[in-house]
Each structure stands twice: as structure tokens, then as C-alpha cells.
Design an enzyme around this catalytic site. Structure first.
Site, PDB file in Angstrom:
ATOM      1  N   TYR A  72       3.706 -30.905  25.096  1.00 50.08           N
ATOM      2  CA  TYR A  72       2.810 -29.745  25.095  1.00 50.08           C
ATOM      3  C   TYR A  72       3.303 -28.689  26.071  1.00 50.08           C
ATOM      4  O   TYR A  72       3.320 -27.502  25.761  1.00 50.08           O
ATOM      5  CB  TYR A  72       1.389 -30.183  25.475  1.00 50.08           C
ATOM      6  CG  TYR A  72       0.357 -29.092  25.281  1.00 50.08           C
ATOM      7  CD1 TYR A  72      -0.396 -29.015  24.103  1.00 50.08           C
ATOM      8  CD2 TYR A  72       0.151 -28.112  26.255  1.00 50.08           C
ATOM      9  CE1 TYR A  72      -1.325 -28.013  23.922  1.00 50.08           C
ATOM     10  CE2 TYR A  72      -0.774 -27.100  26.075  1.00 50.08           C
ATOM     11  CZ  TYR A  72      -1.513 -27.050  24.908  1.00 50.08           C
ATOM     12  OH  TYR A  72      -2.431 -26.051  24.722  1.00 50.08           O
ATOM     13  N   PHE A 124       7.177  -1.145  10.835  1.00 51.68           N
ATOM     14  CA  PHE A 124       6.865  -2.070   9.744  1.00 51.68           C
ATOM     15  C   PHE A 124       5.344  -2.159   9.583  1.00 51.68           C
ATOM     16  O   PHE A 124       4.605  -1.864  10.512  1.00 51.68           O
ATOM     17  CB  PHE A 124       7.470  -3.453  10.013  1.00 51.68           C
ATOM     18  CG  PHE A 124       7.249  -4.402   8.870  1.00 51.68           C
ATOM     19  CD1 PHE A 124       7.837  -4.166   7.639  1.00 51.68           C
ATOM     20  CD2 PHE A 124       6.420  -5.508   8.999  1.00 51.68           C
ATOM     21  CE1 PHE A 124       7.604  -5.018   6.564  1.00 51.68           C
ATOM     22  CE2 PHE A 124       6.194  -6.364   7.927  1.00 51.68           C
ATOM     23  CZ  PHE A 124       6.792  -6.116   6.711  1.00 51.68           C
ATOM     24  N   ASP A 125       4.875  -2.562   8.415  1.00 52.36           N
ATOM     25  CA  ASP A 125       3.421  -2.477   8.151  1.00 52.36           C
ATOM     26  C   ASP A 125       2.579  -3.303   9.113  1.00 52.36           C
ATOM     27  O   ASP A 125       1.499  -2.878   9.501  1.00 52.36           O
ATOM     28  CB  ASP A 125       3.074  -2.776   6.679  1.00 52.36           C
ATOM     29  CG  ASP A 125       3.525  -4.137   6.214  1.00 52.36           C
ATOM     30  OD1 ASP A 125       4.473  -4.671   6.800  1.00 52.36           O
ATOM     31  OD2 ASP A 125       2.945  -4.668   5.259  1.00 52.36           O
ATOM     32  N   ASP A 214      11.979  -3.843  17.841  1.00 51.18           N
ATOM     33  CA  ASP A 214      11.512  -4.767  16.811  1.00 51.18           C
ATOM     34  C   ASP A 214      12.791  -5.327  16.196  1.00 51.18           C
ATOM     35  O   ASP A 214      13.487  -4.663  15.428  1.00 51.18           O
ATOM     36  CB  ASP A 214      10.652  -4.038  15.775  1.00 51.18           C
ATOM     37  CG  ASP A 214      10.240  -4.951  14.622  1.00 51.18           C
ATOM     38  OD1 ASP A 214      10.846  -6.039  14.486  1.00 51.18           O
ATOM     39  OD2 ASP A 214       9.342  -4.580  13.866  1.00 51.18           O
ATOM     40  N   ALA A 216      13.702  -8.003  14.271  1.00 48.29           N
ATOM     41  CA  ALA A 216      13.728  -8.956  13.156  1.00 48.29           C
ATOM     42  C   ALA A 216      15.128  -9.098  12.539  1.00 48.29           C
ATOM     43  O   ALA A 216      15.558 -10.195  12.218  1.00 48.29           O
ATOM     44  CB  ALA A 216      12.722  -8.536  12.090  1.00 48.29           C
ATOM     45  N   LYS A 257      13.772 -13.969  10.005  1.00 50.63           N
ATOM     46  CA  LYS A 257      14.873 -13.215   9.400  1.00 50.63           C
ATOM     47  C   LYS A 257      16.175 -13.625  10.108  1.00 50.63           C
ATOM     48  O   LYS A 257      16.754 -14.637   9.783  1.00 50.63           O
ATOM     49  CB  LYS A 257      14.625 -11.709   9.532  1.00 50.63           C
ATOM     50  CG  LYS A 257      13.534 -11.166   8.606  1.00 50.63           C
ATOM     51  CD  LYS A 257      12.180 -11.254   9.214  1.00 50.63           C
ATOM     52  CE  LYS A 257      11.140 -10.452   8.483  1.00 50.63           C
ATOM     53  NZ  LYS A 257       9.783 -10.781   8.945  1.00 50.63           N
ATOM     54  N   HIS A 449      -1.557  -4.435   0.286  1.00 43.41           N
ATOM     55  CA  HIS A 449      -0.610  -4.855  -0.757  1.00 43.41           C
ATOM     56  C   HIS A 449      -0.584  -6.360  -0.983  1.00 43.41           C
ATOM     57  O   HIS A 449      -0.232  -6.816  -2.058  1.00 43.41           O
ATOM     58  CB  HIS A 449       0.800  -4.324  -0.458  1.00 43.41           C
ATOM     59  CG  HIS A 449       1.443  -4.903   0.754  1.00 43.41           C
ATOM     60  ND1 HIS A 449       0.968  -4.671   2.025  1.00 43.41           N
ATOM     61  CD2 HIS A 449       2.518  -5.712   0.896  1.00 43.41           C
ATOM     62  CE1 HIS A 449       1.741  -5.313   2.894  1.00 43.41           C
ATOM     63  NE2 HIS A 449       2.679  -5.948   2.239  1.00 43.41           N
TER      64      HIS A 449
HETATM   65  N1  F0G Z   1       8.998  -6.337  11.915  1.00 42.65           N
HETATM   66  C1  F0G Z   1       9.769  -6.166  10.835  1.00 42.65           C
HETATM   67  C2  F0G Z   1      10.849  -5.150  10.846  1.00 42.65           C
HETATM   68  C3  F0G Z   1       9.550  -6.951   9.704  1.00 42.65           C
HETATM   69  O1  F0G Z   1      10.314  -6.759   8.632  1.00 42.65           O
HETATM   70  C4  F0G Z   1       8.528  -7.925   9.735  1.00 42.65           C
HETATM   71  C5  F0G Z   1       8.262  -8.764   8.579  1.00 42.65           C
HETATM   72  C6  F0G Z   1       7.757  -8.074  10.891  1.00 42.65           C
HETATM   73  C7  F0G Z   1       8.026  -7.267  11.962  1.00 42.65           C
HETATM   74  C8  F0G Z   1       6.657  -9.096  10.985  1.00 42.65           C
HETATM   75  O2  F0G Z   1       7.176 -10.366  11.083  1.00 42.65           O
HETATM   76  O3  F0G Z   1       6.460 -11.570   9.014  1.00 42.65           O
HETATM   77  O4  F0G Z   1       7.270 -12.799  11.014  1.00 42.65           O
HETATM   78  O5  F0G Z   1       5.086 -11.697  11.050  1.00 42.65           O
HETATM   79  N2  F0G Z   1       8.756  -8.540   7.461  1.00 42.65           N
HETATM   80  C9  F0G Z   1       8.631  -9.362   6.295  1.00 42.65           C
HETATM   81  C10 F0G Z   1       9.274  -8.635   5.142  1.00 42.65           C
HETATM   82  C11 F0G Z   1       7.267  -9.860   5.988  1.00 42.65           C
HETATM   83  O6  F0G Z   1       9.126  -9.123   4.008  1.00 42.65           O
HETATM   84  O7  F0G Z   1       9.937  -7.626   5.342  1.00 42.65           O
HETATM   85  P1  F0G Z   1       6.447 -11.673  10.497  1.00 42.65           P
END
Ligand code: F0G
Length: 458
Positions: A72, A124-125, A214, A216, A257, A449
Site C-alpha cells: 500500500y 484536450f477535451d 500535457d 500524453a 499513450k 461526445h
Molecule cells: N491529454 C491529451 C492530449 C489526451 O489526448 C488525453 C486523452 C488526455 C489528456 C486524457 O488522458 O484519457 O488518460 O484520461 N486522450 C484520449 C484520446 C482519450 O483518445 O485522444 P486520459
């Protein structure tokens, strides 16, 4: 004879996938409310919905799983992960989270407040969602050229320094940090140059602000810097990545990613005050400091994944598939965001279906047609994903309307890529027969979406 390009790995385990008939797919997509997120994965032949958490782990990663420490507190796997992150980024404070949006939730809970402004390049969304949820404003400072899908620029994900400086001049005291997304997913998986990161750093310093990356797809960003930016061709991916992170103060990471794992994420920073502030939120939201929502074994596999994916050959194999897809689309004359990005091809639906009004969601219409054609599941990155303006509640029709076809890492072969391209060509060749789009029957207030219910317009 020069030897042809080939993958930098061989296959040890396979997973069967099944084809279906057009008749079956027409029923399935109807039952799914014409939303591809609501399909069962078994109803999909080639899944290009996302490159997030859909990659294949290596034998080294699977063996690391077996060595996971599930304590833990103070798990060995946490320290392995922390060391791997510090080696690549130089950030010594690390907080694991269960995925990228959880990292955003924890960090933004500490840093973003009502009325704040967070400038960035096409947030990102989920990033935008976490900012707007806190009644703050996500200000998009991406270069204007990113909107012109036919314009070839090496670094179309860049931040426009003039737009950024304007936000800082007008709202400087309300800007908690600047966020730069590498690569810029929403603009088409487009990279950000090192020169641009340096420029953002200079502006940030002028206004006394910190920068969050960010990250990813940071490794893909580093690959493009090596390939396209002067002075970097002889540097390793790890050297370039370190140089990028040297220009920032912290990062949020979706490890699904470029971390090459199926679930996971983290926050990392060089600043103790940010770490201390985030600590207060990770414990109630995610879990204790040394696991934050991840299994020990998953942290162990991520430590290996980060190391593997900052090696050139692995990235080169991946980007080769994107280049192959782009070359086929060029041959068929199908318009997409040029040049090809790091993780996906973004089809320009407004150019493919100019007869469909924006109010009928052309990219979503094309996504549905492609699924019906061949069971290839893409995803709309356009007007449905853009959500409504939080104040006026109007649809946001200002950006691009894309169908994104993501390529998962180390999953499909070049033959699958050829099927994707052929399916697109078939839809493209009969595009004039597509007369109507779709309308929304039900939608959620934020991130609609994922769950939206649609109906074709007769
Ligand atoms: N930032 C970027 C640039 C992303 O593309 C994503 C997720 C996130 C943050 C959020 O990360 O999914 O681990 O919570 N992108 C995915 C996509 C969902 O399909 O582009 P997460």
C-alpha cells in the site's frame, strides 16, 4: 537492393478479430444511437477509436508486471516508476494517478480557481473540461495555420506567442500556469517545436508564470523534433525529451499513450510547492501517494514502457504506419490535416462532405459511413466533441470538423492500414450520395461526445 522498412519487433501473441456484414453493422450502429462509443468492441473489425490504452505491451513489460510490488505504501514499483520518470524528465516529484484526466483533476484542484485563465494550444477535451468545470477559462492560443488543413507546416501544434502574451497582459494575475500539449492532439497530433517551447518559456518568465506540459504523446513530439527541426537529427529521443522538459515546470501524463500501458497516468514536477498542494487532492481522489490509483505491477510496466518508447526504433516503427496511411490517402485524393501527425490521421470532413451543413455534424456523419462500410471505427474530433459554449449554450462551430483515425501502438500490421485506407476510399468515391447528416436526440452537458444519442436526418 536496399532492404525495405520493417518493424523493430516481432509478434509473440495474437488476438483474433472478426469481420461482419454491412447489414449487421447497420443494425448495430442504429442500436448504438449512431454513436461509435456505444458499439460493442466485438462489433468492430479494425478499431481506430483511440490510441489510448490500446497498445500492445512488450515481453519486458509483461515480465515487469510479475515483479510488481503491491504494498500500500512505499512500494518498490513506485520508486522504479519515479526513477524512470526523473531520468527522462528531470522532475523529482511524482504523483501516480489512474489516468491522464485524473492527473488533471488532482493538479487543477490545487491550482485552478473560479475566474482563472489557462492559456494553451488546443487543450484536450478533458483538460478543457477540468478547467471549465472549475468555472475558469481555457484560452486556445494555437497558431492560426493549424486550422488550414492543407497547409504543410512542420510544427502545426505550436503556440502563437502573440496570442499567449495577450492573455498574460490582460489576465496575468489570473493565470495559474500555461499548458502546452505535446503533441497537439486536437489540432491533428501535430508536434510543437523546441524553438516554440523556448519562446513560451521566455514569455512565461517575463510574466513570472510556470508551464505544464500535457505530455500524453511527448515521445512522438520528440521524434518529430529529431526528424524536422534543425540541429536535432543527431540527438537521441531521450536527449530531446529531456531538453523539452527542461523548459517546463511540470507535467500531466496520460501513460496510456506514450507510456505504452493500458491504464495509468501521473503528475511530475520540479516544484515542491506544487507537489505539496497536489498531495492534498491525490489522497481523497485517487489513493495514497505511492500508488495514486495504480497497481504496483502497472507502475512497474509503465517504468519499462517509458524507457522503451523513448528509443528511436520503437517510435520509427510506429510513425512509419502513419506515413503509410498518409501516402495511401494522398494517392486517393482524400483531404486530411497535413502533414500527418504522430498518432492518427485527421480526415477533413468539411472538405469530404461539403454538402452537409455544420448543424448536421459532417465528421460524425462520415464516421458512421466508414463504420458501415468496413467496420472501421474512427472517432469524431469536431463539432460534437467541441461541446456547447458554457455561457451561451450555443454549439461551437468555429474549429475543424475531423474524423480521427488513431493507430494503436504495436497492434495492427501494414495490411490493416491498407484496409483502413481502402474503406475510406470507398466512402470517398460515393461521397456525393450522402445527402444528410445527423441530429442530436440527447446530450450530456459536458463531454457530450461519449454518450450523445443521434438520429440520421431523413
Ligand atoms: N491529454 C491529451 C492530449 C489526451 O489526448 C488525453 C486523452 C488526455 C489528456 C486524457 O488522458 O484519457 O488518460 O484520461 N486522450 C484520449 C484520446 C482519450 O483518445 O485522444 P486520459
Amino acid at each position: 537492393m536496399e532492404l525495405p522498412f520493417a518493424e523493430s519487433w516481432k509478434i509473440k501473441m495474437v488476438e483474433p478479430i472478426t469481420k461482419s456484414t454491412r447489414e449487421q453493422r447497420e443494425k448495430w450502429i442504429k442500436d448504438a444511437g449512431y454513436n461509435v462509443f456505444c458499439l460493442k468492441a466485438d462489433q468492430v473489425y479494425i478499431d481506430c477509436l483511440t490510441d489510448s490504452g490500446t497498445g500492445a505491451m512488450s515481453d519486458r513489460q509483461w515480465s515487469a508486471l510479475m515483479m510488481g510490488d503491491e504494498s500500500y505504501a512505499g512500494a518498490r514499483s513506485f520508486f522504479e516508476l519515479k526513477d524512470a520518470i526523473e531520468k527522462i524528465t528531470g522532475f523529482k516529484y511524482v504523483i501516480p494517478t489512474h489516468q491522464g484526466r485524473a492527473a488533471e483533476n488532482v493538479l487543477f484542484s490545487a491550482l485552478v480557481h473560479e475566474g482563472d485563465y489557462v492559456p494553451g494550444n488546443s487543450h484536450f477535451d478533458t483538460t478543457k473540461g477540468h478547467i471549465e468545470f472549475r468555472k475558469a477559462h481555457a484560452i486556445d492560443c494555437t497558431i492560426d495555420e493549424a486550422k488550414d488543413t492543407q497547409k504543410e507546416l512542420p510544427f502545426k501544434g505550436n503556440v502563437d506567442p502573440v496570442k499567449l502574451e495577450k492573455v498574460l497582459q490582460e489576465h496575468g494575475d489570473k493565470v495559474p500556469f500555461i499548458i502546452v500539449t505535446i503533441t497537439n492532439n486536437t489540432a491533428g497530433g501535430q508536434p510543437v517545436s523546441m524553438a516554440n517551447l523556448k519562446e513560451v518559456r521566455k514569455i512565461a518568465d517575463k510574466y513570472g508564470k510556470r508551464i505544464v506540459l500535457d505530455s500524453a504523446r511527448f515521445a512522438e513530439n520528440a521524434y518529430f523534433i529529431k526528424e524536422r527541426e534543425e540541429g536535432y537529427s543527431n540527438k537521441s529521443i531521450k536527449e530531446i525529451a529531456k531538453e523539452m522538459f527542461d523548459l517546463a515546470d511540470g507535467m500531466t501524463m496520460s501513460a496510456k499513450k506514450d507510456g505504452l500501458v493500458n491504464m495509468g497516468g501521473f503528475i511530475a514536477t520540479r516544484w515542491e510547492d506544487w507537489y505539496e498542494a497536489a498531495k492534498a487532492f491525490v489522497i481523497p481522489f485517487e489513493g495514497y501517494l505511492t500508488y495514486g490509483g495504480m497497481n504496483g505491477r502497472d507502475m512497474a510496466a509503465l517504468a519499462v514502457g517509458l524507457d522503451e518508447n523513448t528509443e528511436f526504433d520503437n517510435l520509427d516503427t510506429r510513425i512509419h504506419q502513419l506515413k503509410l496511411l498518409a501516402s495511401l490517402l494522398d494517392e486517393y485524393g482524400i483531404p486530411y490535416q497535413r502533414p500527418i501527425g504522430g498518432h492518427a490521421v485527421f480526415i477533413d470532413a468539411l472538405k469530404v462532405l461539403p454538402q452537409i451543413p455544420k448543424e448536421e455534424f459532417p465528421a460524425q456523419t462520415l464516421t458512421i459511413e466508414l463504420y458501415k462500410e468496413a467496420g472501421v471505427r474512427g472517432c469524431e474530433i469536431g463539432y460534437i466533441l467541441a461541446d456547447r459554449d458554457p455561457v451561451t449554450r450555443e454549439n461551437r462551430f468555429t474549429g475543424n470538423d475531423f474524423v480521427r483515425l488513431c493507430i494503436p501502438r504495436r497492434v495492427y500490421t501494414d495490411n490493416h492500414i491498407r484496409v483502413i485506407a481502402a474503406a475510406l476510399k470507398n466512402v470517398y468515391d460515393r461521397r456525393d450520395e450522402i445527402k444528410h447528416g445527423v441530429k442530436i436526440e440527447w446530450e450530456a452537458e459536458l463531454m457530450r461526445h461519449f454518450t450523445v444519442k443521434l438520429k440520421p436526418i431523413e
